[in-house]
Design an enzyme around this catalytic site. Structure first.
Site, mmCIF file in Angstrom:
data_model
loop_
_atom_site.group_PDB
_atom_site.id
_atom_site.type_symbol
_atom_site.label_atom_id
_atom_site.label_comp_id
_atom_site.label_asym_id
_atom_site.label_seq_id
_atom_site.Cartn_x
_atom_site.Cartn_y
_atom_site.Cartn_z
ATOM 1 N N THR A 12 -14.509 12.182 17.250
ATOM 2 C CA THR A 12 -14.048 10.906 17.462
ATOM 3 C C THR A 12 -12.658 11.282 18.517
ATOM 4 O O THR A 12 -12.399 12.550 18.586
ATOM 5 C CB THR A 12 -13.242 10.435 16.249
ATOM 6 O OG1 THR A 12 -12.118 11.114 15.867
ATOM 7 C CG2 THR A 12 -14.225 10.134 15.196
ATOM 8 N N GLY A 17 -7.924 14.793 26.227
ATOM 9 C CA GLY A 17 -7.267 16.092 25.212
ATOM 10 C C GLY A 17 -8.215 17.116 24.703
ATOM 11 O O GLY A 17 -9.357 17.422 25.372
ATOM 12 N N TYR A 160 3.614 9.337 12.471
ATOM 13 C CA TYR A 160 2.855 10.278 12.847
ATOM 14 C C TYR A 160 2.775 11.373 11.670
ATOM 15 O O TYR A 160 1.392 11.787 11.140
ATOM 16 C CB TYR A 160 3.108 10.919 14.044
ATOM 17 C CG TYR A 160 2.190 12.278 14.367
ATOM 18 C CD1 TYR A 160 1.031 11.840 15.424
ATOM 19 C CD2 TYR A 160 2.660 13.629 14.231
ATOM 20 C CE1 TYR A 160 0.239 12.953 15.698
ATOM 21 C CE2 TYR A 160 1.698 14.494 14.736
ATOM 22 C CZ TYR A 160 0.704 14.284 15.559
ATOM 23 O OH TYR A 160 -0.149 15.338 15.931
HETATM 24 N N1 LIG Z 1 -1.408 17.756 21.148
HETATM 25 C C1 LIG Z 1 -1.050 18.616 20.353
HETATM 26 O O1 LIG Z 1 -0.163 19.483 20.443
HETATM 27 C C2 LIG Z 1 -1.499 18.357 18.859
HETATM 28 C C3 LIG Z 1 -0.764 19.146 17.945
HETATM 29 C C4 LIG Z 1 -1.375 19.042 16.559
HETATM 30 C C5 LIG Z 1 -2.279 17.950 16.222
HETATM 31 N N2 LIG Z 1 -2.973 17.231 17.298
HETATM 32 C C6 LIG Z 1 -3.857 16.313 16.971
HETATM 33 O O2 LIG Z 1 -4.996 16.533 17.911
HETATM 34 C C7 LIG Z 1 -5.790 15.251 17.873
HETATM 35 C C8 LIG Z 1 -6.089 15.144 19.509
HETATM 36 O O3 LIG Z 1 -4.722 14.925 20.285
HETATM 37 P P1 LIG Z 1 -4.502 15.048 21.731
HETATM 38 O O4 LIG Z 1 -3.358 15.959 21.824
HETATM 39 O O5 LIG Z 1 -5.850 15.668 22.264
HETATM 40 O O6 LIG Z 1 -4.264 13.745 21.961
HETATM 41 P P2 LIG Z 1 -4.791 12.956 23.256
HETATM 42 O O7 LIG Z 1 -5.174 13.826 24.759
HETATM 43 O O8 LIG Z 1 -3.678 11.800 23.560
HETATM 44 O O9 LIG Z 1 -6.442 12.585 23.070
HETATM 45 C C9 LIG Z 1 -6.432 11.520 21.794
HETATM 46 C C10 LIG Z 1 -7.864 10.799 21.746
HETATM 47 O O10 LIG Z 1 -7.764 9.881 20.935
HETATM 48 C C11 LIG Z 1 -8.037 8.745 21.144
HETATM 49 N N3 LIG Z 1 -7.509 7.573 20.663
HETATM 50 C C12 LIG Z 1 -6.067 7.193 20.793
HETATM 51 N N4 LIG Z 1 -5.868 6.247 20.085
HETATM 52 C C13 LIG Z 1 -6.872 5.777 19.692
HETATM 53 C C14 LIG Z 1 -7.393 4.457 18.941
HETATM 54 N N5 LIG Z 1 -6.338 3.571 18.535
HETATM 55 N N6 LIG Z 1 -8.807 4.219 18.728
HETATM 56 C C15 LIG Z 1 -9.662 5.083 18.958
HETATM 57 N N7 LIG Z 1 -9.475 6.300 19.605
HETATM 58 C C16 LIG Z 1 -8.195 6.324 20.173
HETATM 59 C C17 LIG Z 1 -7.966 8.687 22.502
HETATM 60 O O11 LIG Z 1 -8.638 7.965 23.322
HETATM 61 P P3 LIG Z 1 -8.086 7.309 25.017
HETATM 62 O O12 LIG Z 1 -8.566 8.394 25.796
HETATM 63 O O13 LIG Z 1 -8.764 6.007 25.097
HETATM 64 O O14 LIG Z 1 -6.751 7.429 24.934
HETATM 65 C C18 LIG Z 1 -8.429 10.270 22.851
HETATM 66 O O15 LIG Z 1 -9.641 10.267 23.189
HETATM 67 C C19 LIG Z 1 -5.069 14.217 17.484
HETATM 68 O O16 LIG Z 1 -5.701 13.999 16.071
HETATM 69 C C20 LIG Z 1 -3.851 14.855 17.223
HETATM 70 O O17 LIG Z 1 -2.764 14.281 16.280
HETATM 71 C C21 LIG Z 1 -2.316 17.465 18.671
#
Ligand SMILES: NC(=O)c1ccc[n+]([C@@H]2O[C@H](COP(=O)([O-])OP(=O)(O)OC[C@H]3O[C@@H](n4cnc5c(N)ncnc54)[C@H](OP(=O)(O)O)[C@@H]3O)[C@@H](O)[C@H]2O)c1
Length: 275
Positions: A12, A17, A160
């Site tokens: 998902t 990202g 969050y």
């Molecule tokens: N970045 C970090 O440093 C970090 C650290 C710890 C944990 N995480 C976790 O890693 C996961 C991925 O994060 P990321 O940093 O790769 O984030 P990201 O680049 O913002 O990507 C998030 C993804 O989730 C989708 N998404 C967002 N809102 C949504 C919604 N309402 N319904 C369905 N899909 C939705 C986005 O779709 P769109 O492309 O349409 O926006 C995108 O594909 C998350 O669960 C985050 O909490 C990230």
């Protein structure tokens, strides 16, 4: 990475990202990948990338309704070896609510994965050995059961962090319930401040790359070194201790009851767990 020919994976939030890189890597390793996201154009690009590397992929749009996503997945594939609940919203922005009126981070980051997993559980169990990976975070905050929807004292960070702890609590419970089924479930903090849209939107300077986070996610999703490990939280590649509430059985029971009620799953959800 392991060869994944004949395996099917759903990631998902794989239009951006770390999820996008994980989907690509799974495709390169030979898995059939169900790419999921809100943006059809970016979804089509991820599918095209996977196909260009010799893999197979389909795009499932982020249907507002998780039930429709589960139906679409079941209509597209007849097995699911890997489910990665990765979609998420970061800390930036004001309080928002889902169509059902639930606080949006709780709904998207936790409840959607909870519901999707339970709806797909029969398919996943039939594909055993299979793995479920919940992409959580080191940012964790206890859930205030008096105000789960955070109507008072809201902050994006608090929202969050409670949604991320909820994912860990779900992982611990589901791990115990799936004992002996050949399906394992783990969760993790992939890496700290990866260079992604979520981090940039929060105005934070990235500290790591999506490559590092994808490696940690793929380790749990595919590596033989963690085979059989279940109900556990990892920080990157290593098992770690989650915030204390995750180990509070009463709190987990309360969260499970609330989640079944909010998703309208009560009878069906419990049956799926017991089957
Ligand atoms: N970045 C970090 O440093 C970090 C650290 C710890 C944990 N995480 C976790 O890693 C996961 C991925 O994060 P990321 O940093 O790769 O984030 P990201 O680049 O913002 O990507 C998030 C993804 O989730 C989708 N998404 C967002 N809102 C949504 C919604 N309402 N319904 C369905 N899909 C939705 C986005 O779709 P769109 O492309 O349409 O926006 C995108 O594909 C998350 O669960 C985050 O909490 C990230």
């Amino acid at each position: 990475m392991e060869k994944l020919s004949g395996k099917t994976a759903l990631v998902t939030g794989s239009t951006d990202g770390v999820g996008r890189l994980v989907a690509r890597k799974l495709g390169q390793a030979g898995a059939r990948v169900l790419v999921h996201g809100r943006d059809a154009e970016r979804g089509a690009r991820v599918v095209a990338d996977i196909e260009a590397s010799g893999g197979a992929a389909d795009f499932l749009s982020a249907l507002a309704e998780v039930r429709r996503l589960a139906d679409a997945a079941q209509a597209t594939v007849d097995r699911l070896d890997i489910l990665i609940n990765n979609a998420g919203i970061g800390t930036a922005g004001p309080r928002q609510t889902s169509a059902e009126g639930f606080e949006l981070r709780f709904a998207v980051n936790y409840l959607a994965g909870f519901l999707l997993t339970l709806l797909l559980l029969p398919l996943i169990k039939n594909s055993a050995p299979a793995r479920i990976v919940n992409v959580s975070s080191a940012g964790q905050q206890p859930i205030d059961f008096g105000d789960v929807m955070l109507t008072r004292g809201y902050s994006g960070t608090r929202a969050y962090c409670q949604s991320k702890l909820a994912q860990i609590m779900f992982t611990i419970d589901l791990g115990a319930l799936l004992e002996g089924t050949g399906v394992t479930v783990t969760c993790l903090h992939p890496a700290t401040y990866m260079d992604t849209s979520m981090v940039r939107r929060a105005g934070v300077r990235p500290l790591s790359t999506v490559e590092v986070g994808a490696r940690a996610i793929l380790n749990l999703a595919t590596s033989p070194t963690v085979e059989g490990q279940t109900g556990l939280y990892f920080n990157g590649l290593h098992e770690a201790k989650a915030q204390a509430q995750a180990h509070d059985l009463d709190a987990r029971r309360q969260l499970q009851a609330l989640s079944l009620e909010l998703t309208g799953l009560s009878a069906q959800g419990v049956a799926a767990l017991e089957r």
